[in-house]
Design a protein around this motif. Structure first.
Motif, PDB file in Angstrom:
ATOM      1  N   MET A 152      12.232  17.078  11.405  1.00  0.00           N
ATOM      2  CA  MET A 152      11.927  16.134  10.339  1.00  0.00           C
ATOM      3  C   MET A 152      12.974  16.106   9.241  1.00  0.00           C
ATOM      4  SD  MET A 152       9.348  14.206  10.676  1.00  0.00           S
ATOM      5  CE  MET A 152       9.157  13.810   8.946  1.00  0.00           C
ATOM      6  N   GLY A 153      13.555  17.266   8.939  1.00  0.00           N
ATOM      7  CA  GLY A 153      14.504  17.314   7.825  1.00  0.00           C
ATOM      8  C   GLY A 153      15.858  16.718   8.145  1.00  0.00           C
ATOM      9  N   GLY A 154      16.106  16.411   9.419  1.00  0.00           N
ATOM     10  CA  GLY A 154      17.445  15.991   9.797  1.00  0.00           C
ATOM     11  C   GLY A 154      17.598  14.526  10.139  1.00  0.00           C
ATOM     12  N   VAL A 155      16.616  13.687   9.777  1.00  0.00           N
ATOM     13  CA  VAL A 155      16.746  12.261  10.038  1.00  0.00           C
ATOM     14  C   VAL A 155      17.728  11.687   9.025  1.00  0.00           C
ATOM     15  CG1 VAL A 155      15.561  10.049  10.229  1.00  0.00           C
ATOM     16  CG2 VAL A 155      14.367  12.157  10.882  1.00  0.00           C
ATOM     17  N   PRO A 156      18.885  11.188   9.456  1.00  0.00           N
ATOM     18  CA  PRO A 156      19.922  10.730   8.517  1.00  0.00           C
ATOM     19  C   PRO A 156      19.451   9.582   7.631  1.00  0.00           C
ATOM     20  CG  PRO A 156      20.792  10.919  10.755  1.00  0.00           C
ATOM     21  CD  PRO A 156      19.301  11.034  10.863  1.00  0.00           C
ATOM     22  N   ASP A 157      19.936   9.558   6.399  1.00  0.00           N
ATOM     23  CA  ASP A 157      19.582   8.486   5.478  1.00  0.00           C
ATOM     24  C   ASP A 157      19.962   7.115   6.041  1.00  0.00           C
ATOM     25  OD1 ASP A 157      18.584  10.316   3.691  1.00  0.00           O
ATOM     26  OD2 ASP A 157      20.392  10.397   2.453  1.00  0.00           O
ATOM     27  N   GLY A 158      21.105   7.061   6.739  1.00  0.00           N
ATOM     28  CA  GLY A 158      21.549   5.793   7.308  1.00  0.00           C
ATOM     29  C   GLY A 158      20.562   5.256   8.324  1.00  0.00           C
ATOM     30  N   ILE A 159      20.042   6.146   9.168  1.00  0.00           N
ATOM     31  CA  ILE A 159      19.048   5.740  10.157  1.00  0.00           C
ATOM     32  C   ILE A 159      17.794   5.238   9.465  1.00  0.00           C
ATOM     33  CG2 ILE A 159      17.482   6.585  11.950  1.00  0.00           C
ATOM     34  CD1 ILE A 159      20.188   6.237  13.065  1.00  0.00           C
ATOM     35  N   GLU A 170      10.743  11.341   0.716  1.00  0.00           N
ATOM     36  CA  GLU A 170      11.366  11.415  -0.601  1.00  0.00           C
ATOM     37  C   GLU A 170      10.404  11.012  -1.717  1.00  0.00           C
ATOM     38  OE1 GLU A 170      14.901   9.086  -0.373  1.00  0.00           O
ATOM     39  OE2 GLU A 170      15.928  10.496   0.968  1.00  0.00           O
ATOM     40  N   TRP A 171       9.123  11.031  -1.442  1.00  0.00           N
ATOM     41  CA  TRP A 171       8.152  10.697  -2.476  1.00  0.00           C
ATOM     42  C   TRP A 171       8.143  11.806  -3.513  1.00  0.00           C
ATOM     43  CZ3 TRP A 171       3.195   8.251   0.110  1.00  0.00           C
ATOM     44  CH2 TRP A 171       3.591   7.133   0.847  1.00  0.00           C
ATOM     45  N   GLU A 172       8.407  11.478  -4.738  1.00  0.00           N
ATOM     46  CA  GLU A 172       8.595  12.487  -5.785  1.00  0.00           C
ATOM     47  C   GLU A 172       7.292  13.001  -6.372  1.00  0.00           C
ATOM     48  OE1 GLU A 172      11.173  10.767  -8.664  1.00  0.00           O
ATOM     49  OE2 GLU A 172      12.909  10.704  -7.318  1.00  0.00           O
ATOM     50  N   ASN A 173       6.214  12.249  -6.212  1.00  0.00           N
ATOM     51  CA  ASN A 173       4.952  12.630  -6.848  1.00  0.00           C
ATOM     52  C   ASN A 173       3.968  13.264  -5.879  1.00  0.00           C
ATOM     53  OD1 ASN A 173       5.744  11.506  -9.376  1.00  0.00           O
ATOM     54  ND2 ASN A 173       5.271   9.468  -8.597  1.00  0.00           N
ATOM     55  N   GLY A 174       4.474  13.884  -4.817  1.00  0.00           N
ATOM     56  CA  GLY A 174       3.588  14.412  -3.790  1.00  0.00           C
ATOM     57  C   GLY A 174       3.219  13.316  -2.818  1.00  0.00           C
ATOM     58  N   GLY A 175       2.181  13.553  -2.030  1.00  0.00           N
ATOM     59  CA  GLY A 175       1.787  12.576  -1.034  1.00  0.00           C
ATOM     60  C   GLY A 175       2.787  12.502   0.097  1.00  0.00           C
ATOM     61  N   GLY A 176       2.869  11.351   0.739  1.00  0.00           N
ATOM     62  CA  GLY A 176       3.766  11.170   1.866  1.00  0.00           C
ATOM     63  C   GLY A 176       3.044  10.471   2.999  1.00  0.00           C
ATOM     64  N   VAL A 177       3.681  10.411   4.148  1.00  0.00           N
ATOM     65  CA  VAL A 177       3.132   9.707   5.304  1.00  0.00           C
ATOM     66  C   VAL A 177       2.755  10.720   6.387  1.00  0.00           C
ATOM     67  CG1 VAL A 177       3.600   8.034   7.132  1.00  0.00           C
ATOM     68  CG2 VAL A 177       4.479   7.635   4.821  1.00  0.00           C
ATOM     69  N   SER A 178       1.557  10.585   6.898  1.00  0.00           N
ATOM     70  CA  SER A 178       1.113  11.387   8.042  1.00  0.00           C
ATOM     71  C   SER A 178       0.690  10.437   9.158  1.00  0.00           C
ATOM     72  CB  SER A 178      -0.048  12.303   7.654  1.00  0.00           C
ATOM     73  OG  SER A 178      -1.205  11.539   7.377  1.00  0.00           O
ATOM     74  N   ILE A 179       0.442  10.990  10.316  1.00  0.00           N
ATOM     75  CA  ILE A 179       0.131  10.162  11.487  1.00  0.00           C
ATOM     76  C   ILE A 179      -1.118  10.678  12.186  1.00  0.00           C
ATOM     77  CG2 ILE A 179       0.904   9.683  13.864  1.00  0.00           C
ATOM     78  CD1 ILE A 179       3.684   9.190  12.745  1.00  0.00           C
ATOM     79  N   VAL A 190       0.837  -1.202   0.000  1.00  0.00           N
ATOM     80  CA  VAL A 190       0.000   0.000   0.000  1.00  0.00           C
ATOM     81  C   VAL A 190       0.872   1.252   0.000  1.00  0.00           C
ATOM     82  CG1 VAL A 190      -1.697   1.326   1.321  1.00  0.00           C
ATOM     83  CG2 VAL A 190      -1.957  -1.151   1.080  1.00  0.00           C
ATOM     84  N   LEU A 191       1.928   1.256   0.804  1.00  0.00           N
ATOM     85  CA  LEU A 191       2.838   2.399   0.827  1.00  0.00           C
ATOM     86  C   LEU A 191       3.480   2.623  -0.544  1.00  0.00           C
ATOM     87  CD1 LEU A 191       4.517   1.854   4.297  1.00  0.00           C
ATOM     88  CD2 LEU A 191       3.347   3.945   3.586  1.00  0.00           C
ATOM     89  N   ALA A 192       3.875   1.543  -1.200  1.00  0.00           N
ATOM     90  CA  ALA A 192       4.479   1.662  -2.528  1.00  0.00           C
ATOM     91  C   ALA A 192       3.472   2.224  -3.521  1.00  0.00           C
ATOM     92  CB  ALA A 192       4.988   0.306  -2.996  1.00  0.00           C
ATOM     93  N   PHE A 193       2.229   1.795  -3.415  1.00  0.00           N
ATOM     94  CA  PHE A 193       1.179   2.299  -4.300  1.00  0.00           C
ATOM     95  C   PHE A 193       0.954   3.787  -4.057  1.00  0.00           C
ATOM     96  CE2 PHE A 193      -3.114   3.158  -5.697  1.00  0.00           C
ATOM     97  CZ  PHE A 193      -3.244   2.409  -6.858  1.00  0.00           C
ATOM     98  N   CYS A 194       0.899   4.175  -2.792  1.00  0.00           N
ATOM     99  CA  CYS A 194       0.719   5.592  -2.454  1.00  0.00           C
ATOM    100  C   CYS A 194       1.877   6.428  -2.988  1.00  0.00           C
ATOM    101  CB  CYS A 194       0.587   5.758  -0.950  1.00  0.00           C
ATOM    102  SG  CYS A 194      -0.942   5.103  -0.245  1.00  0.00           S
ATOM    103  N   LYS A 195       3.084   5.926  -2.849  1.00  0.00           N
ATOM    104  CA  LYS A 195       4.252   6.634  -3.357  1.00  0.00           C
ATOM    105  C   LYS A 195       4.176   6.810  -4.864  1.00  0.00           C
ATOM    106  CE  LYS A 195       9.305   6.413  -3.528  1.00  0.00           C
ATOM    107  NZ  LYS A 195      10.523   5.684  -3.090  1.00  0.00           N
TER     108      LYS A 195
END
Length: 302
Positions: A284-291, A255-264, A201-206
Motif C-alpha cells: 500500500m505504501g508504494g503506489v506512486p503518486d503519478g499512478i 493522504e487524508w490529513e484528518n484521519g479516516g480514509g478508504v476501506s473495502i 461524498v469522498l470529499a466530505f469524508c476527507k
C-alpha cells in the motif's frame, strides 16, 4: 490515513474517535449456510474486520456470530478487541415482511432497539464496533429519528455509527443536524461510475475524517478492470487486475490529513483469493503518486 502500531503491523485507518479501522472488511451478504465457515476462513487468513446486517433477507447474522465465536475459541491468543465487528439496522422496507428481525408495526425507536439487541445476541458480543443505518429512511426527519435511537447505544454497546447507501445531500444534512449528538464516523457506499465514484461524498469524508467503505468495488467496475492503467499497474506489480484495483481504490484515502480514509468490503468465497487480496496491504505504501494521479483522472473520464 494509514497508520501502523507494534500490536498490529498491518496498515489501518483511524476513525474520528481515534480507534482503528481495517482496510479490508469481510462482507457476509448472500453467504447463506456457508456463512460460518467463510467467516472463520477469512479471519484465519488475516482479515480483522467483518461486516454483516440484521437483515435475514440477505445476511445470516447469527451464523456470522458463530464464525466469530469459533475463531476466538480456536485461537486463544486472539483478543476480541483486535477484531472489528460491524452490523446494520435495516429499515422495514429493506426487510422480508415474513422474516423481519423486529416488530415492524412498533414505533421506529422500538424497531431500532430490537434490531440492535438482536444483533448483540446474534453476534454473541458485549459490544459492536459500528452499527450503520443501512439506508436513509423516506424522510430526513425519520432518518434523524432512527439515528437518535441508535445513539442510545453509544458508546457502551455500540462504539461508532455510520450510514450506508447514502448520497451527499442526506449525508451532509445528517452530519450537520443540531438534533444529533453522535456524528457519523463511516459511510458505506457502492463505488461505481453511476454515482461519479462518489466524488462529493469522498470529499466530505476527507474533510471530516470519516472512513469511506467501498462495496461492489470489483463487480460494479468492469470498465476499470479492463483499463490500460489498471492492467499496466497489475503487470508492474505482479498482481492480478483485481488486486491492482483494490490497491488503487484504497490509496484514494492515504493522504487524508484528518484521519479516516478508504476501506473495502471484500466478500470473496475463495480462500486463495482471501490470501492474495490481503497481500495488497503489504504494498500500500508504494503506489506512486503519478499512478494515483492517472487513476483519479481515469475515474473522472469513465
Amino acid at each position: 490515513m494509514p497508520d501502523t502500531t507494534e500490536a498490529d503491523p498491518s496498515p489501518v485507518l483511524t476513525l474520528p474517535s481515534g480507534r482503528s479501522h481495517p482496510l479490508f472488511l469481510y462482507g457476509t451478504a448472500w453467504k447463506a449456510d456457508k456463512t460460518t465457515p467463510l467467516v472463520q476462513a477469512a479471519l484465519s487468513h488475516g482479515f480483522t474486520g467483518v461486516d454483516t446486517a440484521c437483515q435475514p433477507k440477505h445476511y445470516q447474522e447469527h451464523l456470522v456470530g458463530q464464525g466469530l465465536f469459533n475463531h476466538l475459541q480456536e485461537n486463544s491468543m486472539v483478543d476480541r478487541s483486535r477484531l472489528y465487528i460491524q452490523t446494520k439496522f435495516t429499515p422495514p422496507n429493506g426487510q422480508d415482511p415474513s422474516n423481519t428481525p423486529y416488530d415492524a408495526t412498533a414505533p421506529l425507536s422500538t424497531q431500532v432497539k430490537q434490531s440492535v439487541e438482536t444483533s448483540l445476541k446474534n453476534l454473541n458480543v458485549d459490544y459492536i464496533d459500528s452499527v450503520l443505518l443501512h439506508s436513509p429512511l423516506q424522510t430526513l426527519e425519520d432518518t434523524i429519528k432512527a439515528w437518535k435511537s441508535l445513539e442510545q447505544f453509544v458508546p457502551h454497546k455500540v462504539r461508532h455509527l455510520g450510514i450506508s447507501n447514502c448520497g451527499f445531500p442526506i449525508l451532509s444534512a445528517l452530519y450537520s443536524s443540531p438534533a444529533i449528538n453522535v456524528r457519523p464516523s463511516i459511510v458505506q457506499n457502492r463505488f461505481h461510475e453511476a454515482t461519479g465514484y462518489d466524488t462529493q461524498v469522498l470529499a466530505f469524508c476527507k474533510e471530516h475524517g470519516l472512513v469511506y467503505q467501498s462495496f461492489w468495488t470489483l463487480t460494479a467496475n468492469p470498465g476499470l478492470l479492463r483499463s490500460k492503467l489498471v492492467n499496466g499497474f497489475a503487470e508492474e506489480r505482479g498482481w492480478t487486475k483485481e488486486q491492482a484495483l483494490y490497491a488503487l481504490v484504497l490509496s484514494l484515502g492515504r493522504e487524508w490529513e484528518n484521519g479516516g480514509g478508504v476501506s473495502i468490503m471484500n466478500g470473496t468465497t475463495n480462500e486463495e483469493t482471501m490470501k492474495s487480496d490481503l497481500k495488497v496491504l503489504e504494498g500500500m505504501g508504494g503506489v506512486p503518486d503519478g499512478i494515483m494521479g492517472e487513476f483519479v483522472k481515469l475515474l473522472r473520464t469513465q
